[in-house]
Design a protein around this motif. Structure first.
Motif, mmCIF file in Angstrom:
data_model
loop_
_atom_site.group_PDB
_atom_site.id
_atom_site.type_symbol
_atom_site.label_atom_id
_atom_site.label_comp_id
_atom_site.label_asym_id
_atom_site.label_seq_id
_atom_site.Cartn_x
_atom_site.Cartn_y
_atom_site.Cartn_z
ATOM 1 N N ALA A 1 0.839 -1.207 0.000
ATOM 2 C CA ALA A 1 0.000 0.000 0.000
ATOM 3 C C ALA A 1 0.872 1.254 0.000
ATOM 4 O O ALA A 1 0.599 2.214 -0.735
ATOM 5 N N GLY A 2 1.931 1.263 0.814
ATOM 6 C CA GLY A 2 2.845 2.409 0.849
ATOM 7 C C GLY A 2 3.550 2.617 -0.476
ATOM 8 O O GLY A 2 3.686 3.750 -0.958
ATOM 9 N N ALA A 3 3.996 1.521 -1.089
ATOM 10 C CA ALA A 3 4.684 1.617 -2.375
ATOM 11 C C ALA A 3 3.738 2.131 -3.459
ATOM 12 O O ALA A 3 4.134 2.946 -4.299
ATOM 13 N N LEU A 4 2.498 1.671 -3.445
ATOM 14 C CA LEU A 4 1.531 2.141 -4.440
ATOM 15 C C LEU A 4 1.281 3.640 -4.286
ATOM 16 O O LEU A 4 1.189 4.360 -5.281
ATOM 17 N N ALA A 5 1.197 4.102 -3.048
ATOM 18 C CA ALA A 5 1.008 5.544 -2.813
ATOM 19 C C ALA A 5 2.196 6.333 -3.352
ATOM 20 O O ALA A 5 2.027 7.366 -3.995
ATOM 21 N N ARG A 6 3.411 5.834 -3.120
ATOM 22 C CA ARG A 6 4.612 6.518 -3.622
ATOM 23 C C ARG A 6 4.703 6.487 -5.143
ATOM 24 O O ARG A 6 5.337 7.355 -5.748
ATOM 25 N N LEU A 7 4.070 5.502 -5.763
ATOM 26 C CA LEU A 7 4.087 5.397 -7.219
ATOM 27 C C LEU A 7 2.969 6.189 -7.890
ATOM 28 O O LEU A 7 2.783 6.112 -9.097
ATOM 29 N N GLY A 8 2.208 6.931 -7.081
ATOM 30 C CA GLY A 8 1.189 7.787 -7.671
ATOM 31 C C GLY A 8 -0.214 7.242 -7.624
ATOM 32 O O GLY A 8 -1.069 7.663 -8.400
ATOM 33 N N PHE A 9 -0.481 6.313 -6.737
ATOM 34 C CA PHE A 9 -1.830 5.773 -6.563
ATOM 35 C C PHE A 9 -2.335 6.155 -5.174
ATOM 36 O O PHE A 9 -2.424 5.309 -4.275
ATOM 37 N N PRO A 10 -2.697 7.423 -4.965
ATOM 38 C CA PRO A 10 -3.039 7.900 -3.620
ATOM 39 C C PRO A 10 -4.362 7.358 -3.078
ATOM 40 O O PRO A 10 -4.585 7.375 -1.883
ATOM 41 N N GLY A 11 -5.236 6.881 -3.920
ATOM 42 C CA GLY A 11 -6.545 6.424 -3.463
ATOM 43 C C GLY A 11 -6.572 4.993 -2.973
ATOM 44 O O GLY A 11 -7.625 4.471 -2.638
ATOM 45 N N VAL A 12 -5.425 4.331 -2.904
ATOM 46 C CA VAL A 12 -5.391 2.927 -2.480
ATOM 47 C C VAL A 12 -5.596 2.857 -0.979
ATOM 48 O O VAL A 12 -4.923 3.537 -0.208
ATOM 49 N N GLY A 13 -6.524 2.022 -0.557
ATOM 50 C CA GLY A 13 -6.785 1.822 0.868
ATOM 51 C C GLY A 13 -6.027 0.619 1.389
ATOM 52 O O GLY A 13 -4.862 0.388 1.041
ATOM 53 N N ASP A 14 -6.712 -0.180 2.159
ATOM 54 C CA ASP A 14 -6.108 -1.359 2.769
ATOM 55 C C ASP A 14 -5.741 -2.392 1.703
ATOM 56 O O ASP A 14 -6.529 -2.665 0.798
#
Length: 80
Positions: free
Chosen positions: A22-35
């Motif tokens: 989840a943290g990696a996805l947020a850093r890659l530009g996917f801010p809407g990813v939840g759990d």
């Protein structure tokens, strides 16, 4: 027939791999990813007369070996 058993940690059970993803996805530009729950997928070919029997076999496999029911949950499905 082919069946698929998907095993993931139960909600409430710590999933460090899922948190890292989840943290990696947020850093890659996917801010809407939840759990995120990271798990395992097993695809097994079984001999069965119909889809119901194949699914029942997959569920038995999950209960007896593929899933730890204390910390994991599973979903069984027939692929064909």
């Amino acid at each position: 027939m082919k069946v698929q058993v998907t095993v993931v940690p139960k909600s409430g059970v710590l999933d460090p791999q899922g948190k890292a993803i989840a943290g990696a996805l947020a850093r890659l530009g996917f801010p809407g990813v939840g759990d995120v729950r990271a798990g395992k997928v097993f695809r097994v070919e079984v001999e069965a007369n119909d889809a119901a029997e194949a699914k029942a076999l997959a569920e038995q496999m999950a209960v007896k070996l593929l899933c730890n029911p204390v910390i994991e949950e599973f979903e069984a499905e027939v692929l064909g």
